[in-house]
Design an enzyme around this catalytic site. Structure first.
Site, short mmCIF file in Angstrom:
data_model
loop_
_atom_site.label_atom_id
_atom_site.label_comp_id
_atom_site.label_asym_id
_atom_site.label_seq_id
_atom_site.Cartn_x
_atom_site.Cartn_y
_atom_site.Cartn_z
N GLY A 60 0.70 -1.06 -0.24
CA GLY A 60 0.07 0.01 -0.05
C GLY A 60 0.97 1.18 -0.02
N GLU A 61 1.95 1.36 0.88
CA GLU A 61 2.99 2.38 0.91
C GLU A 61 3.66 2.45 -0.50
OE1 GLU A 61 1.33 1.32 4.28
OE2 GLU A 61 2.51 0.15 3.38
#
EC number: 2.4.99.12
Length: 408
Positions: A60-61
């Site tokens: 996600g990051e």
């Protein structure tokens, strides 16, 4: 406190090694880090030029970093981009594919002082970006000791994070070591000001840039498009068992729809169990043929989901009833209204609450609420307002990556 932290990391390293033979996940976590130095040395032999290092916790990051990486490469094409991961799941997913603009992918060593010093000395980055929250004391201190600029991007701060708790004074050193912090929202700015940190500005959430880019050029899936024909489509993304408990009765009540389901767990047992409860004919994508008459299609692979939202009239994104809500911004990037479970900790998923305020996201707690919300979205006027709201919200949040690169 520094000595305590170093001692705890020493103990953690020993404990992980002790239990790794009994846990495949722990073993994978440690094995991946054993060859970091050798791979980094080899990379640095092949490339001696300037490097920008991005550290992310997981997938996600990384998605939040990608728009900034792309913009940075446009401004500084001579920079090599190195990306480090803490999570094996994120690393495994990304390293399997060619990543545009990324030159080197690695695990981050455990945050022992000696490990961090060695990693920074081998990598020799010109500038460094930490993404969202995954800040490691000894790595950051090693960078500052060498006067390397360090930035935190896509920061989304909450009162319950370690920076503001009982041990906040120690962990706040990670924040105060940053040359600049780019936040997703005003609340994060206020929290930083409350501890006396002023080198910060609101850039926005870089995920909006990412989802807009995906929506502008999705993968072409002509077989899916032909199967859909003129029927309305519901795409269920990252579905967990708790989500399907609510959704299966809805699926059974709407045989005139096409249902595309991308499970979080891709095991055959999970999909087969759901298929037995679904009254409509279903197929797995890996064995599906266009001539099949199924109304439900299980996506039993990784990588298709973000492009499948192009076909959706409405999306449902799972995870809220389990470990955490998955990415609701992906369907919204396609101007698709999205339904999701009510999150347990609203501060961890601010986009969920904001999407509801904007009128394009809708949370449900149970089967009854899901039916009610779905019926509302079947009303054309209500639906068109939700589509417009999604379009307006995404458009108003574009440009976070540009703002970060311009400031730097």
């Amino acid at each position: 406190m520094n000595l305590i932290y170093r001692f705890v990391l020493f103990l953690v390293t020993g404990i992980l090694n002790l239990f790794s033979p009994f846990s495949a996940k722990l073993n994978h976590f440690l094995e991946g880090r054993k060859s970091v130095s050798e791979k980094l040395k080899k990379f640095r032999v092949s490339y001696s030029g300037p490097i920008a290092w991005f550290h992310v916790a997981s997938l996600g990051e990384f998605e939040q970093a990608r728009p900034v990486i792309g913009k940075l490469k446009m401004k500084r094409p001579e920079l090599a981009i190195a990306v480090s991961f803490f999570s094996p799941s994120g690393f495994d997913h990304v390293v399997k594919k060619i990543q545009p603009n990324v030159d080197f992918i690695t695990y981050l060593p455990l945050d022992r002082k000696s490990f961090a010093e060695q990693f920074v000395d081998l990598l020799r980055p010109e500038l460094v970006f930490f993404v969202k929250y995954d800040l490691w004391f000894h790595h950051i201190q090693a960078l500052k000791k060498r006067q390397i600029p360090v930035y935190l991007i896509a920061a989304s701060l909450r009162e319950d994070q370690s920076f503001f708790g009982i041990l906040g004074a120690f962990f706040r050193q990670n924040l105060f070591a940053m040359d600049w912090i780019f936040t997703q929202n005003e609340k994060s700015i206020q929290l930083l000001r409350s501890i006396g940190f002023t080198h910060a500005s609101i850039a926005g959430d870089t995920r909006f840039d990412r989802v807009a880019a995906t929506a502008s050029s999705p993968k072409s899936l002509p077989d899916i498009n032909a199967w859909i024909a003129e029927k309305p489509v519901i795409v269920i993304g990252s579905a967990w068992e708790e989500d399907m408990d609510l959704l299966i009765p809805l699926i059974n009540s709407r045989p005139n729809y096409r249902w595309i389901i991308a499970p979080h767990d891709l095991s055959d047992a999970v999909m087969d169990r759901w298929a037995t409860r679904i009254q409509l004919e279903s197929k797995k994508y890996s064995v599906w043929k266009l001539s099949d008459s199924n109304a439900v299609l299980f996506i039993d692979n990784i990588g298709m989901l973000s492009s499948l939202y192009q076909f959706a009239r409405v999306a449902y994104v799972g995870g809220a009833f389990g470990k955490g809500l998955h990415n609701i911004l992906e369907p919204l990037g396609f101007e698709v209204p999205v339904i999701f479970g009510k999150v347990k900790k609203a501060s961890k998923f601010p986009e969920a609450g904001q999407s509801e305020l904007e009128g394009c996201g809708f949370s449900v707690s149970n089967e009854k609420e899901l039916f009610e919300q779905f019926k509302m979205l079947e009303d054309l006027d209500f639906y068109e307002k939700a589509v417009y709201s999604a379009q307006k919200w995404v458009k108003s949040n574009l440009g976070a990556a540009d703002r970060i690169i311009e400031k730097i």
